[in-house]
Design a protein around this motif. Sequence first.
Motif, PDB file in Angstrom:
ATOM      1  N   UNK A  29     -29.485 -41.737 -28.175  1.00 35.72           N
ATOM      2  CA  UNK A  29     -30.169 -40.592 -28.800  1.00 35.72           C
ATOM      3  C   UNK A  29     -29.720 -39.230 -28.272  1.00 35.72           C
ATOM      4  N   UNK A  30     -28.582 -39.190 -27.586  1.00 39.87           N
ATOM      5  CA  UNK A  30     -28.078 -37.924 -27.060  1.00 39.87           C
ATOM      6  C   UNK A  30     -26.720 -37.581 -27.675  1.00 39.87           C
ATOM      7  N   UNK A  31     -26.440 -36.287 -27.676  1.00 42.99           N
ATOM      8  CA  UNK A  31     -25.164 -35.781 -28.179  1.00 42.99           C
ATOM      9  C   UNK A  31     -24.498 -35.009 -27.043  1.00 42.99           C
ATOM     10  N   UNK A  32     -23.235 -35.326 -26.789  1.00 40.94           N
ATOM     11  CA  UNK A  32     -22.503 -34.570 -25.759  1.00 40.94           C
ATOM     12  C   UNK A  32     -21.676 -33.497 -26.454  1.00 40.94           C
ATOM     13  N   UNK A  33     -21.827 -32.274 -25.955  1.00 44.96           N
ATOM     14  CA  UNK A  33     -21.211 -31.107 -26.583  1.00 44.96           C
ATOM     15  C   UNK A  33     -20.194 -30.492 -25.629  1.00 44.96           C
ATOM     16  N   UNK A  34     -19.004 -30.170 -26.162  1.00 48.64           N
ATOM     17  CA  UNK A  34     -18.028 -29.407 -25.374  1.00 48.64           C
ATOM     18  C   UNK A  34     -18.333 -27.936 -25.607  1.00 48.64           C
ATOM     19  N   UNK A  35     -18.710 -27.247 -24.539  1.00 45.28           N
ATOM     20  CA  UNK A  35     -19.163 -25.865 -24.657  1.00 45.28           C
ATOM     21  C   UNK A  35     -17.960 -24.940 -24.882  1.00 45.28           C
ATOM     22  N   UNK A  36     -18.054 -24.076 -25.877  1.00 45.30           N
ATOM     23  CA  UNK A  36     -17.003 -23.083 -26.133  1.00 45.30           C
ATOM     24  C   UNK A  36     -17.377 -21.745 -25.505  1.00 45.30           C
ATOM     25  N   UNK A  37     -18.599 -21.294 -25.782  1.00 43.90           N
ATOM     26  CA  UNK A  37     -19.075 -20.024 -25.223  1.00 43.90           C
ATOM     27  C   UNK A  37     -20.535 -20.177 -24.826  1.00 43.90           C
ATOM     28  N   UNK A  38     -20.903 -19.456 -23.772  1.00 42.92           N
ATOM     29  CA  UNK A  38     -22.322 -19.419 -23.407  1.00 42.92           C
ATOM     30  C   UNK A  38     -22.668 -17.962 -23.167  1.00 42.92           C
ATOM     31  N   UNK A  39     -23.963 -17.639 -23.193  1.00 39.31           N
ATOM     32  CA  UNK A  39     -24.339 -16.265 -22.898  1.00 39.31           C
ATOM     33  C   UNK A  39     -25.382 -16.254 -21.786  1.00 39.31           C
ATOM     34  N   UNK A  40     -25.356 -15.155 -21.029  1.00 42.29           N
ATOM     35  CA  UNK A  40     -26.224 -15.056 -19.851  1.00 42.29           C
ATOM     36  C   UNK A  40     -27.558 -14.473 -20.272  1.00 42.29           C
ATOM     37  N   UNK A  41     -28.629 -15.135 -19.843  1.00 41.30           N
ATOM     38  CA  UNK A  41     -29.996 -14.748 -20.197  1.00 41.30           C
ATOM     39  C   UNK A  41     -30.660 -14.106 -18.980  1.00 41.30           C
ATOM     40  N   UNK A  42     -31.709 -13.328 -19.221  1.00 41.08           N
ATOM     41  CA  UNK A  42     -32.513 -12.809 -18.123  1.00 41.08           C
ATOM     42  C   UNK A  42     -33.021 -13.934 -17.225  1.00 41.08           C
ATOM     43  N   UNK A  43     -33.337 -15.080 -17.844  1.00 44.88           N
ATOM     44  CA  UNK A  43     -33.788 -16.246 -17.070  1.00 44.88           C
ATOM     45  C   UNK A  43     -32.725 -16.672 -16.064  1.00 44.88           C
ATOM     46  N   UNK A  45     -30.516 -14.810 -14.731  1.00 48.53           N
ATOM     47  CA  UNK A  45     -30.476 -13.800 -13.669  1.00 48.53           C
ATOM     48  C   UNK A  45     -31.602 -14.057 -12.648  1.00 48.53           C
ATOM     49  N   UNK A  46     -32.789 -14.422 -13.165  1.00 45.28           N
ATOM     50  CA  UNK A  46     -33.893 -14.768 -12.255  1.00 45.28           C
ATOM     51  C   UNK A  46     -33.482 -15.934 -11.344  1.00 45.28           C
ATOM     52  N   UNK A  47     -32.795 -16.913 -11.938  1.00 48.47           N
ATOM     53  CA  UNK A  47     -32.393 -18.092 -11.153  1.00 48.47           C
ATOM     54  C   UNK A  47     -31.326 -17.687 -10.138  1.00 48.47           C
ATOM     55  N   UNK A  48     -30.385 -16.850 -10.569  1.00 52.22           N
ATOM     56  CA  UNK A  48     -29.360 -16.354  -9.649  1.00 52.22           C
ATOM     57  C   UNK A  48     -30.023 -15.648  -8.464  1.00 52.22           C
ATOM     58  N   UNK A  49     -30.955 -14.743  -8.782  1.00 50.20           N
ATOM     59  CA  UNK A  49     -31.590 -13.915  -7.735  1.00 50.20           C
ATOM     60  C   UNK A  49     -32.603 -14.697  -6.908  1.00 50.20           C
ATOM     61  N   UNK A  50     -33.019 -15.867  -7.446  1.00 48.29           N
ATOM     62  CA  UNK A  50     -33.985 -16.731  -6.765  1.00 48.29           C
ATOM     63  C   UNK A  50     -35.312 -16.002  -6.506  1.00 48.29           C
ATOM     64  N   UNK A  51     -35.884 -15.487  -7.599  1.00 46.12           N
ATOM     65  CA  UNK A  51     -37.190 -14.828  -7.475  1.00 46.12           C
ATOM     66  C   UNK A  51     -38.306 -15.879  -7.376  1.00 46.12           C
TER      67      UNK A  51
END
Length: 349
Positions: A29-43, A45-51
Amino acid sequence: MQTIRALVKTEPGVGLQLQDIPLPELRPNHVRIRVLKSSICGTDLHIYEWDDWAARTIQPPMAIGHEYVGVVDAVGSNVHDHFPGELVTGEGHLVCGHCRNCLAGRRHLCPNTRGVGVDRPGAFAEYISIPVANVWHCDPNIPLDILSCFDPFGNATHTALSFNMVGEDVLITGAGPIGLMATAIARHVGARHVVVTDLTGYRRKLAARMGATLALDPGQYSLQEIMAKLGMKEGFDVGLEMSGSPQALVDMLAAMCHGGKIALLGLLPTGAGIDWDKVIFHGLTIKGIYGREMFETWYKMTTMVQSGLDIAPVITHRFPYHEFEQGFALMRSGQCGKVILDWAEAEND
Ligand SMILES: [Zn+2]
Ligand SMILES: [Zn+2]
């Protein structure tokens, strides 16, 4: 073991590491996707900054990221209607499927929601695996950069289409990427005045490009002055709060017409207060927004783009994935709209 490149929060604390992680296995029931582009979310950034939120929520090691477009690489057993090579993106919220809301088709209100790139491995990676129920087939005529933003574009769409805007005066507080997309949507669906407030000059300029009637610094002009300037007599009909600023919400409440409607998307700090008299005596409706309606919001995003909605100006920067630090630094500065990471070139490494 086959490995892939991914951006991983390896341990509690600030930062992200580019690492090799196992290629996601093919599950039923899963699909594996080869990622072409992704975009950075505020979320992200929160994870990067470890708030505080990130520290409470993320269990390292975790590959993060939830906004992306890619092609189907392979499908697990029991998947019959998706095929390798198809252009897809994915709903980032996984729902339980058996609670009252899920069973009633209100999946965006599932209390058991789990997040891609938050609770399970994410899309800042060469490959990602998601349940087939989360896959969205893309119109290949829509540019990849825009498809990679369908998750936040969905937040903007869900918020902006919550209330009828035809001929209405709309106030949008906060011109981050989602506020900017909402500005374009308000214009597209026929609002009269679309007033946008933001503290950042860079973002006010973008708001004007997205079709704002006026884009203003709330520190310089009161909403009452702006209404007078536009000849508005009774206040805004629809308010979209997208800044997470308690002051923005207080100002918005004071500038709504009686019977006005407000959608709240920005995350307000704990304890942020409002004057409830404004809500009660003015007969306001306030609606909280989380995620995207599955999949009505996705349908509307697609058809609005097909009918001329252009959110391309929101996408301001692009980096190859290994230059992610530059992308995150830019996000931190606020001198950007949407920042895209390109994974397709990983093949040439
Ligand atoms: Zn996001
Ligand atoms: Zn559920």
